[in-house]
Design a protein around this motif. Structure first.
Motif, mmCIF file in Angstrom:
data_model
loop_
_atom_site.group_PDB
_atom_site.id
_atom_site.type_symbol
_atom_site.label_atom_id
_atom_site.label_comp_id
_atom_site.label_asym_id
_atom_site.label_seq_id
_atom_site.Cartn_x
_atom_site.Cartn_y
_atom_site.Cartn_z
ATOM 1 N N MET A 175 21.242 -15.823 22.683
ATOM 2 C CA MET A 175 19.947 -16.346 23.010
ATOM 3 C C MET A 175 19.930 -17.822 22.643
ATOM 4 S SD MET A 175 16.602 -17.248 21.901
ATOM 5 C CE MET A 175 16.683 -16.912 20.184
ATOM 6 N N LEU A 176 19.385 -18.611 23.522
ATOM 7 C CA LEU A 176 19.240 -20.043 23.299
ATOM 8 C C LEU A 176 17.756 -20.370 23.373
ATOM 9 C CD1 LEU A 176 21.291 -22.909 24.643
ATOM 10 C CD2 LEU A 176 18.873 -22.878 25.191
ATOM 11 N N LEU A 177 17.270 -21.031 22.360
ATOM 12 C CA LEU A 177 15.870 -21.447 22.307
ATOM 13 C C LEU A 177 15.826 -22.945 22.127
ATOM 14 C CD1 LEU A 177 12.794 -20.870 22.007
ATOM 15 C CD2 LEU A 177 13.232 -20.596 19.554
ATOM 16 N N ARG A 178 15.206 -23.620 23.054
ATOM 17 C CA ARG A 178 14.934 -25.048 22.895
ATOM 18 C C ARG A 178 13.488 -25.158 22.438
ATOM 19 N NH1 ARG A 178 18.110 -25.527 27.828
ATOM 20 N NH2 ARG A 178 20.107 -26.425 27.207
ATOM 21 N N ILE A 179 13.278 -25.955 21.407
ATOM 22 C CA ILE A 179 11.935 -26.049 20.847
ATOM 23 C C ILE A 179 11.621 -27.497 20.491
ATOM 24 C CG2 ILE A 179 12.747 -25.463 18.525
ATOM 25 C CD1 ILE A 179 10.077 -23.945 18.198
ATOM 26 N N ARG A 180 10.414 -27.901 20.779
ATOM 27 C CA ARG A 180 9.922 -29.218 20.401
ATOM 28 C C ARG A 180 8.871 -29.025 19.304
ATOM 29 N NH1 ARG A 180 10.185 -29.078 25.570
ATOM 30 N NH2 ARG A 180 7.968 -28.978 26.005
ATOM 31 N N ILE A 181 9.039 -29.772 18.254
ATOM 32 C CA ILE A 181 8.139 -29.688 17.105
ATOM 33 C C ILE A 181 7.227 -30.915 17.117
ATOM 34 C CG2 ILE A 181 8.053 -29.697 14.566
ATOM 35 C CD1 ILE A 181 9.040 -27.048 15.859
ATOM 36 N N ASP B 15 13.257 -32.467 18.595
ATOM 37 C CA ASP B 15 13.881 -31.570 19.578
ATOM 38 C C ASP B 15 15.005 -30.767 18.933
ATOM 39 O OD1 ASP B 15 12.192 -32.660 21.414
ATOM 40 O OD2 ASP B 15 13.748 -33.594 22.639
ATOM 41 N N TYR B 16 14.859 -29.454 18.973
ATOM 42 C CA TYR B 16 15.811 -28.547 18.346
ATOM 43 C C TYR B 16 16.313 -27.519 19.353
ATOM 44 C CZ TYR B 16 14.037 -30.278 13.872
ATOM 45 O OH TYR B 16 13.692 -31.068 12.818
ATOM 46 N N THR B 17 17.484 -26.989 19.050
ATOM 47 C CA THR B 17 18.030 -25.850 19.778
ATOM 48 C C THR B 17 18.421 -24.809 18.741
ATOM 49 O OG1 THR B 17 18.879 -27.221 21.572
ATOM 50 C CG2 THR B 17 19.857 -25.043 21.329
ATOM 51 N N VAL B 18 18.029 -23.570 18.992
ATOM 52 C CA VAL B 18 18.415 -22.446 18.132
ATOM 53 C C VAL B 18 19.334 -21.555 18.959
ATOM 54 C CG1 VAL B 18 17.604 -20.437 16.836
ATOM 55 C CG2 VAL B 18 16.227 -22.530 16.873
ATOM 56 N N LEU B 19 20.497 -21.242 18.414
ATOM 57 C CA LEU B 19 21.430 -20.309 19.043
ATOM 58 C C LEU B 19 21.520 -19.076 18.155
ATOM 59 C CD1 LEU B 19 24.362 -22.747 19.915
ATOM 60 C CD2 LEU B 19 22.646 -21.821 21.481
ATOM 61 N N THR B 20 21.329 -17.915 18.723
ATOM 62 C CA THR B 20 21.510 -16.676 17.971
ATOM 63 C C THR B 20 22.346 -15.719 18.806
ATOM 64 O OG1 THR B 20 19.459 -15.698 18.802
ATOM 65 C CG2 THR B 20 19.334 -16.846 16.697
ATOM 66 N N ARG C 277 4.440 -26.204 16.771
ATOM 67 C CA ARG C 277 5.286 -26.285 17.966
ATOM 68 C C ARG C 277 4.580 -27.079 19.060
ATOM 69 N NH1 ARG C 277 5.281 -22.853 22.437
ATOM 70 N NH2 ARG C 277 7.282 -22.590 23.452
ATOM 71 N N ALA C 278 5.345 -27.947 19.743
ATOM 72 C CA ALA C 278 4.788 -28.728 20.843
ATOM 73 C C ALA C 278 5.256 -28.203 22.201
ATOM 74 C CB ALA C 278 5.188 -30.194 20.694
ATOM 75 N N GLY C 279 6.224 -27.303 22.228
ATOM 76 C CA GLY C 279 6.726 -26.747 23.481
ATOM 77 C C GLY C 279 8.124 -26.203 23.296
ATOM 78 N N GLY C 280 8.651 -25.650 24.375
ATOM 79 C CA GLY C 280 10.007 -25.142 24.329
ATOM 80 C C GLY C 280 10.271 -24.125 25.413
ATOM 81 N N GLU C 281 11.493 -23.605 25.414
ATOM 82 C CA GLU C 281 11.882 -22.580 26.373
ATOM 83 C C GLU C 281 12.987 -21.711 25.774
ATOM 84 O OE1 GLU C 281 13.902 -23.981 29.874
ATOM 85 O OE2 GLU C 281 14.964 -25.516 28.751
ATOM 86 N N MET C 282 13.060 -20.475 26.236
ATOM 87 C CA MET C 282 14.067 -19.540 25.771
ATOM 88 C C MET C 282 14.903 -19.087 26.961
ATOM 89 S SD MET C 282 13.668 -15.950 23.672
ATOM 90 C CE MET C 282 12.848 -15.077 24.979
ATOM 91 N N GLN C 283 16.204 -18.919 26.716
ATOM 92 C CA GLN C 283 17.110 -18.400 27.731
ATOM 93 C C GLN C 283 17.985 -17.338 27.098
ATOM 94 O OE1 GLN C 283 19.352 -21.830 28.943
ATOM 95 N NE2 GLN C 283 17.699 -22.658 30.178
ATOM 96 N N LEU C 284 18.157 -16.228 27.801
ATOM 97 C CA LEU C 284 19.124 -15.220 27.381
ATOM 98 C C LEU C 284 20.420 -15.524 28.117
ATOM 99 C CD1 LEU C 284 16.937 -12.002 27.430
ATOM 100 C CD2 LEU C 284 17.570 -13.418 25.483
ATOM 101 N N LEU C 285 21.514 -15.544 27.387
ATOM 102 C CA LEU C 285 22.804 -15.922 27.944
ATOM 103 C C LEU C 285 23.787 -14.765 27.819
ATOM 104 C CD1 LEU C 285 23.019 -19.397 26.163
ATOM 105 C CD2 LEU C 285 22.241 -18.960 28.504
ATOM 106 N N ASP C 286 24.689 -14.648 28.774
ATOM 107 C CA ASP C 286 25.768 -13.672 28.718
ATOM 108 C C ASP C 286 27.074 -14.401 28.437
ATOM 109 O OD1 ASP C 286 24.204 -11.405 29.409
ATOM 110 O OD2 ASP C 286 24.255 -12.024 31.507
ATOM 111 N N VAL C 287 27.848 -13.881 27.505
ATOM 112 C CA VAL C 287 29.154 -14.459 27.223
ATOM 113 C C VAL C 287 30.075 -14.151 28.401
ATOM 114 C CG1 VAL C 287 31.174 -14.422 25.707
ATOM 115 C CG2 VAL C 287 28.876 -14.234 24.730
ATOM 116 N N VAL C 288 30.635 -15.177 28.971
ATOM 117 C CA VAL C 288 31.596 -15.012 30.053
ATOM 118 C C VAL C 288 33.000 -14.990 29.474
ATOM 119 C CG1 VAL C 288 32.534 -16.068 32.156
ATOM 120 C CG2 VAL C 288 30.071 -16.115 31.712
ATOM 121 N N ARG C 289 33.209 -15.839 28.500
ATOM 122 C CA ARG C 289 34.522 -15.933 27.872
ATOM 123 C C ARG C 289 34.351 -16.501 26.479
ATOM 124 N NH1 ARG C 289 39.556 -18.395 31.195
ATOM 125 N NH2 ARG C 289 40.996 -16.928 30.272
#
Length: 101
Positions: free
Chosen positions: A1-7, A46-51, A79-91
């Motif tokens: 999971m990738l979360l971009r967040i603006r504080i 501007d932050y990115t959280v990877l889990t 929080r001032a904004g952001g977006e979340m993306q679910l990612l699949d490991v390809v390799r």
């Protein structure tokens, strides 16, 4: 999971402390395999959280947990904004090992 967040300006240190405290809680979920907090160079709010999670259902269960909901309540206040993306490991690639001489 990738979360971009603006504080919101002026709340960066508060966010980093909040994230670090919550990261210890997240670490206790057996389906969590690690997490990172990254800050965009030159853009202090501007932050990115990877889990990494076992699968999407385990992530979704965490997302609806009381612990996550309590964290989000505190986060949304700064929080001032952001977006979340679910990612699949390809390799995946492990780090190279080095041998000592």
């Amino acid at each position: 999971m990738l979360l971009r967040i603006r504080i919101s300006p002026g709340h960066e240190a508060e966010f980093e402390k909040l994230w670090a405290e919550h990261a210890e809680t997240v670490r206790g979920f057996p389906d969590n395999h690690g997490q990172q907090l990254l800050r965009t160079r030159g853009r202090p709010g501007d932050y990115t959280v990877l889990t990494d999670w076992t699968d999407e259902p385990s992530f979704r269960a965490f997302e609806h947990s009381p612990q996550q909901q309590a964290y989000l309540t505190r986060l949304w206040a700064i929080r001032a904004g952001g977006e979340m993306q679910l990612l699949d490991v390809v390799r995946g690639l492990s780090p190279a090992t080095t041998s000592e001489a």
